[in-house]
Design an enzyme around this catalytic site. Structure first.
Site, mmCIF file in Angstrom:
data_model
loop_
_atom_site.group_PDB
_atom_site.id
_atom_site.type_symbol
_atom_site.label_atom_id
_atom_site.label_comp_id
_atom_site.label_asym_id
_atom_site.label_seq_id
_atom_site.Cartn_x
_atom_site.Cartn_y
_atom_site.Cartn_z
ATOM 1 N N LYS A 63 1.433 -1.134 0.184
ATOM 2 C CA LYS A 63 -0.085 0.061 -0.258
ATOM 3 C C LYS A 63 0.926 1.363 -0.216
ATOM 4 O O LYS A 63 0.906 2.063 -0.547
ATOM 5 C CB LYS A 63 -0.749 0.059 1.313
ATOM 6 N N GLN A 110 -4.492 -1.809 9.699
ATOM 7 C CA GLN A 110 -4.333 -2.473 9.093
ATOM 8 C C GLN A 110 -5.014 -3.189 10.336
ATOM 9 O O GLN A 110 -4.636 -3.689 11.376
ATOM 10 C CB GLN A 110 -3.430 -2.666 8.719
ATOM 11 N N ASP A 156 -10.960 3.162 4.576
ATOM 12 C CA ASP A 156 -11.701 1.529 4.685
ATOM 13 C C ASP A 156 -13.312 2.028 5.177
ATOM 14 O O ASP A 156 -13.680 0.624 4.434
ATOM 15 C CB ASP A 156 -11.258 0.611 5.962
#
Ligand code: NAD
Length: 281
Positions: A49, A93, A116
């Site tokens: 990422k 994460q 997200d």
């Protein structure tokens, strides 16, 4: 033989378009990634990422916290990033180490920076069709790839295997919003193949290697494989028995090279969108 839905190629196109947009921006989008602990898969995901964000000209910062990070330390970091005007997007994460409860921290992230789309405000807005700040990257990537291959979603009998907050639930909401008829199956579902055989579009997101075999799939169905697991040799595998299922499906995603790269592309798209949105305030 089924046609392959090439998420790798399409994600490259999307990333190239984002890069062009970013070149024209004075204030570059900035993504903060928080990684707690030493989970090996997470380390790889986070590096990828970070690398992609930098290639696009984003400002990318990764906060690597030790395995025994306390709840207060993680809370403080999130709250500071919420206030930081130079941070547009925050990604926590997952999974977190066992002593930290993910939902507690997801709910602390400013919904306007929740890249997200996991914050209850963003999930709720998705549920009510009322403009979430961001939509969960993997489900968003699935819909985008289906559209790229002109798959008719409206009215399609769609079966999603998996009901997680990250994938199955938001995906079923996105499909409903596209007027699909949606069935959500999961680990307690009885007679799974009987249900999946009715699907025009079958999407599997379980992480159970080889769960979807030829007898799960109606002839001509579109099959999307979200699952990622590893075989005994460490090779990446999906939920779908690719060889046999591609003999009956009309379209199919490979693993790797399907939904994985689409997910990263959607993460970058969300970062850009949040950055543009935050600039308005
Ligand atoms: P999860 O473990 O939270 O959920 C798995 C779901 O599968 C559950 O809802 C469970 O009920 C269902 N399930 C488990 N066994 C089943 C069975 N035998 N029959 C039917 N349903 C069953 O996982 P998740 O976060 O939703 O992720 C699912 C998979 O997708 C994992 O392999 C994950 O690695 C992968 N994933 C891939 C990407 C990507 O970028 N491609 C992104 C996110 C997740």
């Amino acid at each position: 033989m089924a046609q392959i839905m090439d998420g790798k190629a399409y994600s490259k196109e999307i990333l190239a378009q984002i890069k062009l947009k970013v070149e024209k921006l004075q204030k570059k989008p900035s993504l903060a990634v928080i990684l707690v602990g030493n989970d090996p898969a997470s380390q790889i995901y986070v590096s990828n990422k970070e690398k992609t964000a930098r290639e696009l000209g984003f400002i990318s910062k990764t906060y690597r916290l030790k395995e025994n990070t306390s709840s207060n330390e993680l809370k403080d970091l999130i709250l500071n990033l919420n206030l930081d005007e130079d941070t547009d997007a925050i990604l926590l994460q997952l999974p977190l180490p066992k002593h930290l409860i993910p939902q507690e921290f997801i709910e602390l992230i400013d919904p306007k920076k929740d890249v997200d789309g996991f914050h209850p405000i963003n999930c709720g807005r998705l549920l009510t069709n009322s403009s979430p700040y961001a939509v969960s990257c993997t489900p968003k990537g699935v819909i985008k790839l289906l559209k790229k291959y002109n798959v008719e979603i409206q009215g399609a009998n769609t079966v999603v295997i998996g009901r997680s907050n990250m994938v199955g639930k938001p995906l079923s909401q996105l499909l409903l919003a596209q007027n699909a008829t949606v069935t959500v199956a999961h680990s307690k579902t009885k007679n799974l193949p009987e249900i999946t055989q009715k699907a025009d579009i079958l999407i599997s997101a379980t992480g159970i290697k080889g769960l979807v075999t030829r007898d799960f799939v109606k002839s001509g169905a579109v099959v999307v494989d979200v699952g990622i697991s590893r075989d005994e040799n460490g090779k990446i595998k999906g939920d779908v028995e690719f060889e046999e299922v591609s003999k009956v499906a009309s379209l199919i995603t490979p693993v790797p090279g399907g939904i994985g790269p689409m997910t990263i592309a959607m993460l970058m798209e969300n970062t850009l969108e949040l950055s543009l949105n935050n600039a308005k305030f």
